[in-house]
Scaffold this motif. Structure first.
Motif, short mmCIF file in Angstrom:
data_model
loop_
_atom_site.label_atom_id
_atom_site.label_comp_id
_atom_site.label_asym_id
_atom_site.label_seq_id
_atom_site.Cartn_x
_atom_site.Cartn_y
_atom_site.Cartn_z
N ARG A 256 -5.71 -3.69 -4.43
CA ARG A 256 -6.03 -4.46 -3.22
C ARG A 256 -4.75 -4.98 -2.58
N PHE A 257 -4.79 -5.05 -1.24
CA PHE A 257 -3.61 -5.50 -0.49
C PHE A 257 -4.03 -6.40 0.66
N GLU A 258 -3.25 -7.44 0.91
CA GLU A 258 -3.42 -8.29 2.08
C GLU A 258 -2.41 -7.86 3.13
N GLY A 259 -2.80 -7.93 4.40
CA GLY A 259 -1.87 -7.61 5.47
C GLY A 259 -0.71 -8.58 5.49
N GLU A 260 0.49 -8.07 5.78
CA GLU A 260 1.67 -8.93 5.77
C GLU A 260 1.65 -9.96 6.90
N MET B 6 0.82 -1.20 0.00
CA MET B 6 0.00 0.00 0.00
C MET B 6 0.86 1.26 0.00
N LEU B 7 1.98 1.23 0.72
CA LEU B 7 2.89 2.38 0.76
C LEU B 7 3.39 2.71 -0.65
N GLU B 8 3.79 1.70 -1.40
CA GLU B 8 4.26 1.89 -2.77
C GLU B 8 3.14 2.51 -3.63
N ALA B 9 1.94 2.01 -3.48
CA ALA B 9 0.80 2.54 -4.24
C ALA B 9 0.54 4.00 -3.90
N MET B 10 0.50 4.31 -2.61
CA MET B 10 0.19 5.68 -2.18
C MET B 10 1.27 6.66 -2.64
N GLN B 11 2.53 6.25 -2.57
CA GLN B 11 3.61 7.13 -3.01
C GLN B 11 3.52 7.39 -4.51
N ASN C 178 -1.30 -10.74 8.69
CA ASN C 178 -2.60 -11.39 8.76
C ASN C 178 -3.32 -11.21 7.43
N PRO C 179 -3.45 -12.27 6.63
CA PRO C 179 -4.12 -12.16 5.34
C PRO C 179 -5.56 -11.64 5.44
N ALA C 180 -6.17 -11.73 6.62
CA ALA C 180 -7.52 -11.22 6.80
C ALA C 180 -7.54 -9.69 6.83
N ASP C 181 -6.38 -9.07 7.07
CA ASP C 181 -6.28 -7.61 7.05
C ASP C 181 -6.13 -7.14 5.61
N MET C 182 -7.26 -7.02 4.93
CA MET C 182 -7.22 -6.64 3.52
C MET C 182 -7.69 -5.20 3.37
N SER C 183 -7.00 -4.47 2.48
CA SER C 183 -7.35 -3.08 2.21
C SER C 183 -7.43 -2.86 0.71
N ILE C 184 -8.13 -1.81 0.33
CA ILE C 184 -8.21 -1.42 -1.07
C ILE C 184 -8.03 0.09 -1.16
N VAL C 185 -7.27 0.51 -2.16
CA VAL C 185 -7.04 1.93 -2.43
C VAL C 185 -7.71 2.24 -3.77
N TYR C 186 -8.60 3.22 -3.75
CA TYR C 186 -9.25 3.69 -4.98
C TYR C 186 -8.62 5.00 -5.40
N ALA C 187 -8.26 5.16 -6.67
CA ALA C 187 -7.78 6.43 -7.22
C ALA C 187 -8.94 7.05 -7.99
N VAL C 188 -9.38 8.22 -7.56
CA VAL C 188 -10.55 8.86 -8.14
C VAL C 188 -10.26 10.29 -8.57
N GLN C 189 -11.13 10.80 -9.44
CA GLN C 189 -11.06 12.21 -9.84
C GLN C 189 -12.46 12.78 -9.85
#
Length: 105
Positions: free
Chosen positions: A54-58, A10-15, A60-71
């Motif tokens: 989408r990302f899985e927690g390192e 997620m850090l790589e995506a956000m940067q 705990n695989p149950a810790d899943m997040s998603i980053v949406y890029a919107v305009q």
């Protein structure tokens, strides 16, 4: 080319998204509108989805997040971060499914 799910963390995506101009931090509020700082609101017809990751927690695989890029129609580009899967926000998911999908253009 499919832009989705191209990052390892997620850090790589956000940067990278920030470098590409997605600098606003949005969220979907309880009224089903995109907002920033509780002052600026955008209904679904004023927002485009450009990509998602989408990302899985390192630990705990149950810790899943998603980053949406919107305009927004006003030109503001930013991200929405949400849990993914059973812990995800139904309001955010419904909003993202109702906006203009540009991620495959």
């Amino acid at each position: 080319m499919n832009k989705n799910n191209q990052y390892s963390t997620m850090l790589e995506a956000m940067q990278d998204l920030t470098k590409r101009g997605y600098t606003h931090n949005f969220r979907v509020n309880e009224h089903g509108q995109l907002e920033e700082n509780k002052t600026v609101h955008y209904p679904p017809n004023e927002v485009e989805l450009h990509e998602f990751h989408r990302f899985e927690g390192e630990t705990n695989p149950a810790d899943m997040s998603i980053v949406y890029a919107v305009q927004t129609k006003s030109g503001a580009k930013g991200t929405v971060v949400d849990s993914y899967g059973v812990d995800g926000s139904e309001i955010t998911s419904k909003f993202m499914n109702s906006i203009d999908q540009k991620q495959f253009d």
